[in-house]
Design a protein around this motif. Structure first.
Motif, PDB file in Angstrom:
ATOM      1  N   UNK A  22       2.783   2.657 -11.495  1.00  0.00           N
ATOM      2  CA  UNK A  22       3.336   1.403 -11.017  1.00  0.00           C
ATOM      3  C   UNK A  22       4.495   1.666 -10.047  1.00  0.00           C
ATOM      4  N   UNK A  23       4.416   1.077  -8.859  1.00  0.00           N
ATOM      5  CA  UNK A  23       5.495   1.195  -7.879  1.00  0.00           C
ATOM      6  C   UNK A  23       6.048  -0.189  -7.587  1.00  0.00           C
ATOM      7  N   UNK A  24       7.371  -0.327  -7.741  1.00  0.00           N
ATOM      8  CA  UNK A  24       8.009  -1.625  -7.605  1.00  0.00           C
ATOM      9  C   UNK A  24       7.997  -2.160  -6.181  1.00  0.00           C
ATOM     10  N   UNK A  25       7.906  -3.486  -6.057  1.00  0.00           N
ATOM     11  CA  UNK A  25       8.002  -4.192  -4.779  1.00  0.00           C
ATOM     12  C   UNK A  25       9.247  -5.064  -4.847  1.00  0.00           C
ATOM     13  N   UNK A  26      10.195  -4.820  -3.928  1.00  0.00           N
ATOM     14  CA  UNK A  26      11.532  -5.429  -4.000  1.00  0.00           C
ATOM     15  C   UNK A  26      11.619  -6.628  -3.071  1.00  0.00           C
ATOM     16  N   UNK A  27      12.205  -7.720  -3.579  1.00  0.00           N
ATOM     17  CA  UNK A  27      12.544  -8.872  -2.746  1.00  0.00           C
ATOM     18  C   UNK A  27      13.861  -8.555  -2.047  1.00  0.00           C
ATOM     19  N   UNK A  28      13.823  -8.396  -0.717  1.00  0.00           N
ATOM     20  CA  UNK A  28      15.020  -7.993   0.031  1.00  0.00           C
ATOM     21  C   UNK A  28      16.070  -9.084   0.075  1.00  0.00           C
ATOM     22  N   UNK A  29      15.688 -10.303  -0.243  1.00  0.00           N
ATOM     23  CA  UNK A  29      16.682 -11.395  -0.253  1.00  0.00           C
ATOM     24  C   UNK A  29      17.450 -11.431  -1.568  1.00  0.00           C
ATOM     25  N   UNK A  30      16.748 -11.193  -2.676  1.00  0.00           N
ATOM     26  CA  UNK A  30      17.398 -11.248  -3.992  1.00  0.00           C
ATOM     27  C   UNK A  30      17.749  -9.856  -4.511  1.00  0.00           C
ATOM     28  N   UNK A  52       7.515  -7.505  -8.444  1.00  0.00           N
ATOM     29  CA  UNK A  52       6.168  -7.153  -8.904  1.00  0.00           C
ATOM     30  C   UNK A  52       5.968  -5.659  -8.721  1.00  0.00           C
ATOM     31  N   UNK A  53       4.850  -5.170  -9.256  1.00  0.00           N
ATOM     32  CA  UNK A  53       4.504  -3.762  -9.136  1.00  0.00           C
ATOM     33  C   UNK A  53       3.085  -3.630  -8.597  1.00  0.00           C
TER      34      UNK A  53
END
Length: 777
Positions: A548-556, A561-562
């Motif tokens: 699992x590789x994380x997906x980051x919300x650049x605003x928050x 999600x992964x």
């Protein structure tokens, strides 16, 4: 020669036996058919006999109505109630007769019946009103009713019956008795009027005398007919004669009454006279009913006899045919035995002759291609077994030949192959020691002896160039195509040349290839087999796992999600990336097994981590595999809440190449129906087609690493990124930037407005999601 003549003679006997059996069968069937026709005819006559009593009843009741109405109108007012009752009786009789006629096969009589009904109804409406010629009108109706009786007898073929006893009974019922009853009815009516009015005229006397004569004449005819019938059928005399005698007695009495009417009409009672006439009619009806009953009995006896005769014919016919068949079987067995002996000898000789004649053609069929008439693959293999060191093999493949078949049809494709074969023959006819072969659908081979591989490569290059510039004309269509050439001088020639040809197919720049040991093609094959076996064992031992590789919300700055990534764990514990094994198993069923394992384990992880969303990679191969789709949507259906947290990532290059947007659109629509999102992975690789984004309902695009990793140092890549961002923003599509490995890249992405980022800077692929969600720059 003698045996053959004897066999022919016996076969002629057999043929005659067949003719006899056939003719006998025909005679039997004809007799059965004749009996069936007689049975059907008699059954039809019975229907007529069963219908006649209803017409007779209407006829009698009409007669009675005429007499009562005549007396009533002559002045006998006491008959008023009786007249009303009789009108009801006639109306009921009309309705009954109408119903019967509608149900029988004698509907041809229906128009005449309707005319009778109409006239009767009209007369009965004026039964209590004095009008001229009412008696005559009733007489006309009665006459029509007699005609109706005769017509039914005619339609049912009763009149034409060949048996004398039936003929005379039918004549009595259809002609004589109705005329007698009609005459008695008229006399009864006229006599009652005379006696009621106490006056008579000469004209009435004459009319009564004529009617009385008609009764006597028809009675005599009945008597003579019955006497003839008695002669033909003694049983008929026992049944009919006593009733006829009673009929004769009342006729004689009525005759005396009528004669006395002329002398003492003023002393006689109208009712008594009407009663005497009615008595004659009753006896006539009794005679009619008995005749009707006996007639049905005779016809039924005839039917029973015909059925019995038919069954006897069938029984005797079956026995006769069985005997004939037995004789035929015995003769056939004897003849067949002799025939087999003779035919076996003929067949043996014929096989020897045919083997001798077809030996060359069998060799040709085994060694030549049927379409092009050059040697086939089997013969090439035989020749290679005997080839020496100075032999070189050239394989020739027609590029994109499948498209020729798809566009122009298989028949056209066959003509192309023949034309190409002829061209090869011309090309190689001046090159010594060459042999042509067709070794596959679109592949040819040339075996050249006493030559070096270098010289063959030169020949192959010359052939490829000449074909490229050659225009073929097939069915008035001018077109050209290109070829691939593979050369091998290293044994095994065919296998190595085939390996070189496969390599040439993968490299669009290579047209002519020579197999050499340093190509390492066999090593590549061995590596494929090794990896496939590793994957097979890993599937059996449950060592295909999700990372699992994380997906980051650049605003928050939170992991929202992964992405789920497949990994293979070796027995040593080493973790293999899908880049090592996935491509090598993509053409095997293990590829789909990996997808199903990833689906099942992703859902298990989603159940454990209830607040995390996941995205799972799907290829076009997965979308077009019904078993994989069944697994996906079965899991979605069984876990609808979890399905909302499972997104599907599609690889851009796969479905662009396939160009099957309808199938992809249907898949996306179904995924959306469960609340899941659809992502395009590796967007920007190769030649991206922006137009499909407007055709497909995509939620998120993941921008490929080839763009993201250079946006800090390459302005062109940065401009492409900004273009993709602005384009997707206009369509309401979110972006994920892949391969984010530095802080500078992450900051620049955030500045541009990219919503999500994924890469080693934030998180490497891990066996489980992180325990925290917040990240920092």
């Amino acid at each position: 020669m003698y045996n053959k003549k004897l066999l022919v003679y016996r076969l002629e006997i057999l043929f005659v036996a067949f003719l006899i059996i056939g003719y006998a069968s025909y005679i039997i069937l004809d007799l059965v058919k004749e009996k069936e026709n007689l049975i059907a005819s008699s059954q039809y006559e019975i229907k007529g006999v069963q219908t006649l009593p209803y017409i007779k009843e209407l006829f009698i009741q009409t007669q009675k109505l005429r007499g009562i109405e005549a007396s009533y109108k002559a002045g006998d007012a006491s008959l008023h109630s009786l007249l009303q009752q009789q009108i009801l009786i006639v109306q009921n009789s009309l309705q009954t007769t109408k119903t019967i006629l509608q149900k029988t096969d004698f509907q041809g009589t229906f128009p005449l019946f309707l005319a009778i009904e109409k006239e009767l109804q009209k007369n009965m409406q004026h039964a209590f009103v004095k009008q001229e010629k009412s008696f005559q009108k009733y007489s006309d109706i009665v006459s029509d009713e007699i005609s109706l009786i005769v017509k039914i007898g005619d339609m049912s073929k009763l009149i034409l019956d060949p048996d004398l006893d039936i003929y005379y009974l039918v004549d009595l019922m259809l002609h004589k008795l109705p005329l007698v009853v009609e005459a008695v009815g008229q006399i009864r009516g006229f006599g009652s009027m005379i006696l009621t009015q106490k006056k008579e005229s000469t004209q009435e006397q004459i009319h009564l005398a004529i009617l009385l004569g008609r009764i006597k004449d028809n009675t005599l005819l009945i008597q003579n007919g019955l006497s003839s019938a008695y002669t033909f059928n003694k049983n008929l005399e026992v049944s009919i004669k006593p009733i006829f005698q009673q009929y004769l007695e009342v006729v004689d009495t009525f005759d005396a009454e009528v004669m006395d009417l002329f002398q003492n009409y003023y002393n006689k009672s109208p009712k008594s006279f009407f009663h005497d006439g009615t008595e004659v009619i009753n006896k006539a009806i009794l005679l009619y009913n008995k005749s009707d009953e006996y007639l049905i009995k005779l016809l039924q006896l005839r039917i029973d006899e015909m059925i019995s005769q038919r069954n006897r014919v069938i029984g005797k016919g079956i026995v006769f045919l069985a005997i004939l068949l037995f004789l035929f079987y015995m003769a056939y067995g004897y003849l067949y035995k002799n025939f087999l002996i003779l035919e076996a000898e003929k067949k043996r000789q014929r096989i020897l002759d045919e083997l001798e004649k077809t030996n060359d053609s069998l060799i040709h069929a085994l060694t030549y291609d049927q379409l092009t008439n050059i040697y086939n693959r089997s013969f090439l293999i035989e020749m290679l077994r005997e080839s020496d060191k100075d032999t070189v093999l050239m394989l020739i493949n027609i590029k994109a030949f499948k498209e020729i078949n798809d566009i122009y049809g298989n028949e056209f494709g066959d003509k192309v192959l023949i034309a190409f074969t002829n061209y090869l023959k011309q090309f190689f006819e001046h090159i010594p020691h060459t042999t042509l072969f067709r070794v596959g659908g679109d592949e040819f081979a040339v075996l050249i002896q006493n030559i070096s591989s270098f010289q063959v490569m030169l020949i192959g290059s010359s052939l490829e160039g000449s074909i490229r510039e050659k225009n073929f004309i097939i069915n008035d269509i001018r077109f050209n195509f290109s070829i691939l050439v593979a050369v091998s001088a290293i044994a095994p020639l065919l296998e190595n040349a085939d390996l070189a040809l496969k390599m040439a197919k993968k490299d669009p720049h290579k047209k002519v290839v020579e197999y050499k040991e340093e190509l390492s093609i066999k090593k590549e094959w061995q590596k494929n087999i090794e990896v496939i076996n590793i994957v097979k064992l890993a599937l059996q031992e449950d060592r295909i796992v999700p990372y699992f590789q994380g997906i980051v919300n650049l605003q928050t700055m939170k992991i929202e999600k992964y992405e789920v990534l497949a990994r293979l764990i070796l027995p040593s514990g080493e973790v293999l990336s899908p880049y090592v094994f996935l491509e090598r198993v993509s053409k095997t069923d293990y590829y789909y097994d990996i997808t199903e394992v990833m689906l099942q384990k992703t859902f298990q992880m989603a159940k454990e981590y209830k607040d995390i969303n996941f995205s799972l990679n799907f290829s076009m191969k997965d979308i077009t595999n019904k078993y994989v789709l069944s697994t996906l949507f079965s899991l979605f259906e069984a876990n609808k809440e979890i399905a909302k947290r499972i997104d599907i990532e599609l690889l851009e290059t796969e479905f662009i190449d396939i160009n099957n947007n309808d199938e992809i659109s249907h898949f996306i629509q179904k995924v959306h129906s469960y609340g899941s999102k659809v992502l395009i992975d590796d967007f920007g690789t190769g030649y991206s087609n922006f137009s499909y984004l407007s055709d497909l309902d995509i939620d998120i695009i993941k921008i490929d690493a080839s763009i993201i990793k250079e946006i800090v140092s390459n302005q062109r890549k940065l401009h492409i990124l900004q273009t993709i961002y602005e384009f997707s923003q206009g369509l309401g599509i979110l972006n994920v930037a892949e391969y984010v490995e530095t802080k500078e890249i992450a900051l620049l992405l955030k500045e541009i407005g990219i919503r999500y980022a994924q890469g080693y800077f934030f998180s490497k692929p891990l066996p489980k999601p992180l325990s925290y969600t917040d990240v920092t720059l």
